[in-house]
Structures are given as C-alpha cells and as structure tokens.
Design a protein around this motif. Structure first.
Motif, PDB file in Angstrom:
ATOM      1  N   THR A 116       0.831  -1.205   0.000  1.00  0.00           N
ATOM      2  CA  THR A 116       0.000   0.000   0.000  1.00  0.00           C
ATOM      3  C   THR A 116       0.866   1.257   0.000  1.00  0.00           C
ATOM      4  O   THR A 116       0.505   2.271  -0.610  1.00  0.00           O
ATOM      5  CB  THR A 116      -0.941   0.031   1.219  1.00  0.00           C
ATOM      6  N   GLN A 117       2.007   1.188   0.665  1.00  0.00           N
ATOM      7  CA  GLN A 117       2.936   2.324   0.661  1.00  0.00           C
ATOM      8  C   GLN A 117       3.666   2.421  -0.676  1.00  0.00           C
ATOM      9  O   GLN A 117       3.817   3.503  -1.248  1.00  0.00           O
ATOM     10  CB  GLN A 117       3.970   2.166   1.773  1.00  0.00           C
ATOM     11  N   TYR A 118       4.118   1.281  -1.153  1.00  0.00           N
ATOM     12  CA  TYR A 118       4.947   1.247  -2.357  1.00  0.00           C
ATOM     13  C   TYR A 118       4.183   1.718  -3.588  1.00  0.00           C
ATOM     14  O   TYR A 118       4.687   2.522  -4.380  1.00  0.00           O
ATOM     15  CB  TYR A 118       5.461  -0.177  -2.556  1.00  0.00           C
ATOM     16  N   LEU A 119       2.957   1.232  -3.752  1.00  0.00           N
ATOM     17  CA  LEU A 119       2.163   1.627  -4.917  1.00  0.00           C
ATOM     18  C   LEU A 119       1.851   3.113  -4.897  1.00  0.00           C
ATOM     19  O   LEU A 119       1.800   3.761  -5.944  1.00  0.00           O
ATOM     20  CB  LEU A 119       0.857   0.829  -4.958  1.00  0.00           C
ATOM     21  N   PHE A 120       1.651   3.647  -3.704  1.00  0.00           N
ATOM     22  CA  PHE A 120       1.238   5.043  -3.584  1.00  0.00           C
ATOM     23  C   PHE A 120       2.393   6.010  -3.788  1.00  0.00           C
ATOM     24  O   PHE A 120       2.231   7.064  -4.400  1.00  0.00           O
ATOM     25  CB  PHE A 120       0.607   5.272  -2.211  1.00  0.00           C
TER      26      PHE A 120
END
Length: 212
Positions: A116-120
């Motif tokens: 969720t952090q990486y995609l954002f």
C-alpha cells in the motif's frame, strides 16, 4: 537443491525489510535497521546485495510478484476454461486474492502493508502494454492487466491505470485493516465477506463511464 549462501542472505534481508517496512513505514526504516533485523553483523550488507533502498524496494516487489505467479496462472486457466477472461470481477480476483497467501507466522499481512505504501509513493505508473516484458517481470500479472485494459478500452488509458491502482489499494487496505471492520460475534467468515464485498465495489467502479 542447495541454496547459495548469498541467496539465503538476500532472502533474510527481504524478509526483514518487509516486516520493518510494514511496521515502521518505508521512510521510517533505515538500511542499518534492516541489516540488524536480518541478523547480519555487517551493516553494509543491504548495500552489498541490493545497492540502495530503491533497489531493495524493487527487489522486494518483484520477489513477491513472482511468488504469486503460479497461483495467478492457475486462476487464469480456470477463468479461461469457464469463459470468464472478459469478466472484470474474475480478473480482479486474479490480481488480488493471491495476497491472502502472503502472511507471516502471526498471520499478519506484512507484504500487503508494504505494498500500500509502495504503490502510492514509489512504484512507477503502469505504462502502455505492448509486447510481454522480459523476465523477471511476472507474465501472468502482465496478462491479466492487459485483459482488464482490453475490457475497459472505452476509457482513457490514464483513467484505466488510476482505477486499477486505486482498486488494488482498496482491496489491500481492507485486507490489512480487516479487524477494524469486524463485527463482534460476527464469526470467522467476516474477512472473506468483506473482501468479496470490496471486490464487488471495485468491479462496479472500474466499469463506470468516465465523466471527465
């Protein structure tokens, strides 16, 4: 088959990085902390095996995507057999449901929290899909994304990408925070019901007309 020592060290680093990124955040985790959590005495081990943090992030993403390839391949085969390769709900299941298998010993979805952090913040946007990319890019994931884009060809490319990433983020958020949505005494099937409902919402939203 014996695993080389360097490969075992890389796996330890990836496991430690995933745990710390999930619990402390990507920006709040240093490479030294990852080396320590991996049980490595050399504080430069991460740089030696991966380079910098950006390369480590990409390696973790690719490592987990490749782990989900076999399951996605089987799901695509079933979808083709049942004539569902044009069904958005089925295709989103192929993308999302394999994440359920990626838990730690405590049943925590560390990779989903990381993703969720990486995609954002870190993952480059999906580009145009033409010829299949070279390995180690996960080809089944590439294929299902292409099928979704073909199904949503009535939408502008940038809208498809935004909706697809938003949909995956929505699924992962419910997966990671499912206990917050739990109803006391609601039984063991609450997570499955919540994820099924989320996939229904995502599928409807993906196919809405664009009003831009």
């Amino acid at each position: 088959m014996r695993v080389a020592k360097s490969d075992r060290t890389k796996e330890r680093i990836l496991g430690a990085a995933e745990r710390l990124f999930a619990r402390q955040g990507i920006e709040g985790t240093s490479l030294r902390e990852i080396s320590t959590a991996a049980g490595l005495s050399n504080m430069s081990s991460v740089q030696y095996h991966f380079g910098g943090k950006d390369e480590l992030l990409e390696s973790l993403f690719t490592h987990r995507m490749l782990q989900m390839e076999e399951q996605r391949g089987k799901m695509l085969e079933r979808a083709e057999k049942n004539g569902l390769l044009g069904d958005i709900r089925t295709l989103m299941e192929v993308i999302c449901l394999p994440h359920l298998e990626l838990t730690d010993a405590d049943g925590r979805y560390n990779y989903a929290e990381f993703l969720t952090q990486y995609l954002f913040r870190y993952r480059p946007p999906l580009g145009p899909l033409t010829d299949p990319p070279e390995p180690p890019v996960p080809l089944h994931l590439f294929h299902v994304q292409k099928l979704i884009r073909e199904r949503l060809a009535f939408l502008p490319e940038e809208v498809i990408v935004r909706r697809l990433v938003t949909g995956v983020m929505c699924f992962l958020t419910v997966l990671v925070n499912h206990k917050s949505f739990a109803i006391p005494g609601g039984g063991k099937g609450q997570l499955e019901a919540a994820l099924a409902d989320t996939l229904d919402q995502i599928s409807v939203a993906l196919e809405l007309p664009f009003r831009g």
